[in-house]
Design a protein around this motif. Structure first.
Motif, mmCIF file in Angstrom:
data_model
loop_
_atom_site.group_PDB
_atom_site.id
_atom_site.type_symbol
_atom_site.label_atom_id
_atom_site.label_comp_id
_atom_site.label_asym_id
_atom_site.label_seq_id
_atom_site.Cartn_x
_atom_site.Cartn_y
_atom_site.Cartn_z
ATOM 1 N N ARG A 1 41.927 35.782 30.998
ATOM 2 C CA ARG A 1 40.681 35.975 30.244
ATOM 3 C C ARG A 1 40.493 34.875 29.196
ATOM 4 N NH1 ARG A 1 36.418 40.037 30.312
ATOM 5 N NH2 ARG A 1 34.954 38.705 29.224
ATOM 6 N N ARG B 1 40.540 41.230 32.858
ATOM 7 C CA ARG B 1 41.496 40.471 32.058
ATOM 8 C C ARG B 1 41.950 39.192 32.764
ATOM 9 N NH1 ARG B 1 39.323 42.340 28.902
ATOM 10 N NH2 ARG B 1 39.826 43.911 27.339
ATOM 11 N N GLY C 1 43.429 45.349 32.923
ATOM 12 C CA GLY C 1 44.772 45.294 32.361
ATOM 13 C C GLY C 1 45.820 46.007 33.192
#
Length: 534
Positions: free
Chosen positions: A504, A483, A441
């Protein structure tokens, strides 16, 4: 420090990949051959009269003279301002051709909240005065608290740019308000310049970065304060940045918002922007955006309230120019890492010439220098938020291998913008590096796969050639903390970069297949893989 992390990551990845041949279609038989040792220098030259107005008519190649470190250079090619227009048939979002492009950068990171509101107002005022269809593509970016974000890619639509500006959410520039973020702002600001240079390397034409805001803080390279090793690292960092801007044909225009008290950062940057650097390294004492604008043939504007007019002035100075190229004399004997001072003059001494100040020569003592920079640029492009489109790259046919925790997909590459090299056997080839990285992230790399790729051409009729695509299979670990997966392809010659990214959600929705069993193959040259049909 992000750039130090990139250097460390690059060092760990250097020995990983052998080249793998794939086939693609050939470039036209009469296409120019680009060789690795090419040292052609592009100079975008603005000529001003005594009133500061651009001179766009009446000058020829014979009116100009170029010196590098006081040595006269032969002008290799010459383009007049009237040639710098959009190519026929170019789309509204296509920066190809010889037309200059504008990159509007809104500096939230280094601006007070009230300043940023004024920046938005001024940019909107400038755009409102432009025609509905711009003369050349422009894009808009924001340097925020965490990263550089593209809010509108290249477009000739004024409405698209205004829409992006109107929907830019307000944010509190907390790093500008706290001294502990000094180094973070410095690094993010220079990293943003590097990412813009990487995004545009290989894209033809001049690029004018109009940075509305104060830019990163000034850093004094005093070894007694920072330490000799830190000074050397910072010098390498800014030298690399300067060369990236020169290679990408970028000029930096910096516009300070509003009237300001004469503070330290303002005074240092403003004085450096107007200083004559002589023949020496322009970054020997300080690093700041004033020096960067000086070194790239741009300009820094300060203590003015008419930001919209200054944006227009920056666009004017960056659009009315001549392009000269030259090949430095005996470059192999100058690989000492030192600054090479470029000067361009014209016969009429009443005219003033503005262009790049120079570049830093390669260092023969750094044997892995070019390889290291290739890996640095791959990592920067992988962690960036902005897309890179100098190569047309797409990710298709995504599948998951839950038994191995990997994602597999095909990387689809259109060969239109590749540089072809003449091989030893007379067959053209294009060498690329493909990196697939899993990002968390915070856009830190949590897993990666890097391979070298050699594309071997076959003959194809000219009308079909531009549409040929080749597909390369890639498998990359995809940990639970990941992600997204970002794919980066970079040409070893010319440094063109293309990226594609899958999030993701898309990967989790992809079909699940068992991991294929590895196949034992004899150690020999792989067979050529035929490209996808056009």
């Amino acid at each position: 420090m992000r750039f130090l992390r990139a250097l460390l990551c690059a060092a760990s990845l250097l020995p990983l990949f052998p080249a793998q041949p794939f086939s693609a279609q050939a470039a036209p038989p009469n296409a120019p051959i680009f060789r690795v040792n090419s040292t052609l220098v592009f100079l975008d030259v603005t000529v001003l009269d005594k009133n500061g107005h651009p001179v766009v008519h009446g000058l020829t190649r014979d009116d100009f003279a170029i010196t590098e470190d006081k040595r006269p250079q032969r002008i290799f090619s010459f383009e007049a301002p009237e040639t710098h227009v959009m190519a026929a048939g170019s789309g509204d979002d296509n920066p190809e051709g010889k037309a200059p492009t504008t990159i509007l950068v809104l500096d939230l990171l280094n601006s007070q909240f009230s300043d940023f509101a004024y920046i938005r107002y001024s940019v909107k005022k400038f755009l409102d005065e432009q025609p509905a269809r711009l003369a050349a593509p422009a894009e808009m970016m924001v340097v925020g608290n965490e990263y550089l974000e593209m809010i509108q890619g290249y477009t000739r639509s004024r409405a698209d740019l205004l829409y992006a500006l109107d929907h830019l959410p307000a944010a509190r520039p907390f790093k500008r308000m706290n001294a502990m973020f000094f180094w973070s702002r410095f690094e993010q600001s220079i990293d943003a310049i590097q990412q813009i240079a990487l995004q545009n390397k290989g894209v033809p034409g001049r690029k004018n970065v109009v940075w509305v805001g104060h830019g990163g803080p000034s850093v004094n390279l005093d070894a007694r304060v920072l330490g000799p090793r830190d000074v050397d690292v910072l010098k390498d960092y800014v030298h690399d940045t300067t060369n990236m801007l020169v290679d990408s044909r970028i000029s930096l225009f910096v516009i300070y918002p509003g009237l300001k008290a004469w503070g330290s950062d303002l005074s240092i940057s403003a004085m450096d922007a107007d200083a004559d650097i002589g023949e020496t390294d322009p970054f020997a004492g300080d690093i700041n955006f004033g020096l960067l604008s000086n070194a790239t043939g741009g300009q820094l504007f300060y203590n003015r309230n008419d930001l919209d007019r200054l944006i227009g002035r920056s666009e004017e100075l960056g659009s009315e120019y001549y392009t000269l190229t030259y090949q430095p004399d005996d470059p192999d004997n100058q690989a000492d890492g030192k600054f090479r001072r470029i000067r361009v003059t014209v016969r009429d001494r009443n005219l003033h010439v503005v262009t790049k100040a120079g570049y830093f020569a390669p260092d023969r003592n750094e044997s892995d220098h070019s390889r290291r920079h290739t890996m640095d640029s791959l990592i920067e492009a992988a962690q960036a938020v902005i897309p890179f489109k100098a190569l047309n790259v797409q990710v298709v046919n995504v599948v998951r291998h839950t038994d191995a925790g990997t994602a597999e997909f095909m990387v689809q590459l259109n060969v239109k913008n590749l540089h072809w090299l003449a091989g030893d056997n007379g067959q053209d080839r294009a060498n690329l590096i493909l990196a697939a990285v899993s990002l968390n992230g915070d856009r830190n790399i949590v897993a990666s796969r890097i391979v070298g790729v050699t594309l071997l051409p076959k003959t194809l009729a000219a009308p079909q050639r531009q549409q040929v695509e080749t597909q390369l299979p890639v498998t990359v670990p995809f940990p639970r903390k990941a992600r997204s997966v970002r794919v980066v392809m970079e040409t070893e010659t010319g440094g063109r970069i293309g990226t594609a990214e899958v999030d993701r959600k898309t990967i989790d929705a992809a079909p699940v297949l068992p991991t294929p069993n590895p196949q034992l193959v004899p150690h020999q040259r792989p067979e050529q893989v035929r490209p996808s049909a056009p």
